[in-house]
Scaffold this motif. Structure first.
Motif, PDB file in Angstrom:
ATOM      1  N   GLU A  18       0.832  -1.202   0.000  1.00  0.00           N
ATOM      2  CA  GLU A  18       0.000   0.000   0.000  1.00  0.00           C
ATOM      3  C   GLU A  18       0.871   1.258   0.000  1.00  0.00           C
ATOM      4  OE1 GLU A  18      -2.518  -0.621   3.405  1.00  0.00           O
ATOM      5  OE2 GLU A  18      -3.931  -1.858   2.258  1.00  0.00           O
ATOM      6  N   PHE A  19       1.967   1.233   0.756  1.00  0.00           N
ATOM      7  CA  PHE A  19       2.910   2.350   0.753  1.00  0.00           C
ATOM      8  C   PHE A  19       3.461   2.572  -0.652  1.00  0.00           C
ATOM      9  CE2 PHE A  19       7.247   3.929   0.899  1.00  0.00           C
ATOM     10  CZ  PHE A  19       7.123   5.076   1.666  1.00  0.00           C
ATOM     11  N   TYR A  20       3.946   1.510  -1.290  1.00  0.00           N
ATOM     12  CA  TYR A  20       4.531   1.653  -2.628  1.00  0.00           C
ATOM     13  C   TYR A  20       3.485   2.045  -3.673  1.00  0.00           C
ATOM     14  CZ  TYR A  20       9.292   0.510  -1.466  1.00  0.00           C
ATOM     15  OH  TYR A  20      10.565   0.568  -0.960  1.00  0.00           O
ATOM     16  N   GLU A  21       2.252   1.614  -3.517  1.00  0.00           N
ATOM     17  CA  GLU A  21       1.205   2.049  -4.440  1.00  0.00           C
ATOM     18  C   GLU A  21       1.063   3.569  -4.404  1.00  0.00           C
ATOM     19  OE1 GLU A  21      -1.814  -1.758  -4.816  1.00  0.00           O
ATOM     20  OE2 GLU A  21      -2.214  -0.272  -3.264  1.00  0.00           O
ATOM     21  N   LYS A  22       1.111   4.152  -3.223  1.00  0.00           N
ATOM     22  CA  LYS A  22       0.997   5.603  -3.093  1.00  0.00           C
ATOM     23  C   LYS A  22       2.242   6.311  -3.627  1.00  0.00           C
ATOM     24  CE  LYS A  22      -1.980   5.321   0.934  1.00  0.00           C
ATOM     25  NZ  LYS A  22      -1.998   5.399   2.402  1.00  0.00           N
ATOM     26  N   VAL A  23       3.413   5.817  -3.259  1.00  0.00           N
ATOM     27  CA  VAL A  23       4.657   6.470  -3.657  1.00  0.00           C
ATOM     28  C   VAL A  23       4.900   6.358  -5.160  1.00  0.00           C
ATOM     29  CG1 VAL A  23       7.182   6.361  -3.440  1.00  0.00           C
ATOM     30  CG2 VAL A  23       5.752   6.317  -1.396  1.00  0.00           C
ATOM     31  N   MET A  88       2.597  13.202   2.179  1.00  0.00           N
ATOM     32  CA  MET A  88       2.552  11.935   2.918  1.00  0.00           C
ATOM     33  C   MET A  88       3.427  12.027   4.159  1.00  0.00           C
ATOM     34  SD  MET A  88       2.864   9.157  -0.197  1.00  0.00           S
ATOM     35  CE  MET A  88       2.979   7.797   0.944  1.00  0.00           C
ATOM     36  N   ASN A  89       3.141  11.165   5.107  1.00  0.00           N
ATOM     37  CA  ASN A  89       3.966  11.072   6.309  1.00  0.00           C
ATOM     38  C   ASN A  89       5.191  10.225   5.967  1.00  0.00           C
ATOM     39  OD1 ASN A  89       4.907  11.153   8.913  1.00  0.00           O
ATOM     40  ND2 ASN A  89       3.534   9.536   9.629  1.00  0.00           N
ATOM     41  N   ILE A  90       6.230  10.889   5.439  1.00  0.00           N
ATOM     42  CA  ILE A  90       7.418  10.224   4.910  1.00  0.00           C
ATOM     43  C   ILE A  90       8.586  10.433   5.855  1.00  0.00           C
ATOM     44  CG2 ILE A  90       9.129  10.330   3.019  1.00  0.00           C
ATOM     45  CD1 ILE A  90       6.710   9.289   1.787  1.00  0.00           C
ATOM     46  N   ASP A  91       9.426   9.408   5.964  1.00  0.00           N
ATOM     47  CA  ASP A  91      10.697   9.536   6.680  1.00  0.00           C
ATOM     48  C   ASP A  91      11.725  10.007   5.651  1.00  0.00           C
ATOM     49  OD1 ASP A  91      12.973   9.329   8.227  1.00  0.00           O
ATOM     50  OD2 ASP A  91      12.864   7.151   8.454  1.00  0.00           O
ATOM     51  N   ILE A 111       8.310   2.340   4.753  1.00  0.00           N
ATOM     52  CA  ILE A 111       7.878   2.067   6.127  1.00  0.00           C
ATOM     53  C   ILE A 111       8.629   0.911   6.773  1.00  0.00           C
ATOM     54  CG2 ILE A 111       5.625   3.145   5.898  1.00  0.00           C
ATOM     55  CD1 ILE A 111       4.452   0.401   5.312  1.00  0.00           C
ATOM     56  N   ASP A 112       9.416   0.178   5.999  1.00  0.00           N
ATOM     57  CA  ASP A 112      10.288  -0.866   6.560  1.00  0.00           C
ATOM     58  C   ASP A 112      11.713  -0.354   6.756  1.00  0.00           C
ATOM     59  OD1 ASP A 112       8.260  -2.728   6.677  1.00  0.00           O
ATOM     60  OD2 ASP A 112       9.166  -4.136   5.262  1.00  0.00           O
ATOM     61  N   GLY A 113      11.979   0.882   6.370  1.00  0.00           N
ATOM     62  CA  GLY A 113      13.305   1.464   6.549  1.00  0.00           C
ATOM     63  C   GLY A 113      14.209   1.399   5.333  1.00  0.00           C
ATOM     64  N   ASN A 114      13.737   0.843   4.213  1.00  0.00           N
ATOM     65  CA  ASN A 114      14.535   0.785   2.985  1.00  0.00           C
ATOM     66  C   ASN A 114      14.624   2.166   2.354  1.00  0.00           C
ATOM     67  OD1 ASN A 114      14.740  -2.207   2.899  1.00  0.00           O
ATOM     68  ND2 ASN A 114      12.516  -2.041   2.677  1.00  0.00           N
TER      69      ASN A 114
END
Length: 123
Positions: A18-23, A88-91, A111-114
């Motif tokens: 879901e994260f990668y779909e948005k990014v 987005m709430n991005i690191d 969201i896994d730190g990659n």
């Protein structure tokens, strides 16, 4: 030889996909609950469940521990992508910067730190 796929091992395929779909603004193709694929140009980025991977190659992977690989995506306009993703709430790792090798890029973490890099070649 042709590199065709990069695979991220994760504890939560649905959440990371879901994260990668948005990014990436690309829909994942799911093959069951433990494997998803993103078709990016002529290549693929896949997301695979750690438990499923363990059944194939026990002890060979550890989710959420990447400290050495960066996934790089060549985009048409890196600054537009940066502005889009700022919502987005991005690191964030690095804001858009011109690199010595002739590209403009920014880095973020999934969201896994990659680490992910979006870049544009400068003319």
């Amino acid at each position: 030889m042709n590199l065709t796929n990069c695979c991220i091992i994760t504890n939560d395929v649905k959440r990371l996909s879901e994260f990668y779909e948005k990014v990436l603004q690309i829909q994942a193709e799911f093959y069951g609950e433990d494997y998803a694929v993103f078709r990016v140009g002529d290549n693929m980025l896949s997301v695979f469940d750690l438990k499923a991977h363990e059944s194939i190659a026990p002890g060979s992977a550890q989710a959420e521990s990447n400290k050495s690989i960066i996934l790089e995506f060549n985009v048409e306009n890196v600054d537009e992508e940066y502005e889009r993703l700022k919502e987005m709430n991005i690191d964030w790792v690095k804001e858009p910067t011109i690199q010595p090798w002739g590209s403009r890029s920014f880095y973020l973490r999934d969201i896994d730190g990659n680490i992910i890099s979006f870049y544009t070649h400068i003319k």
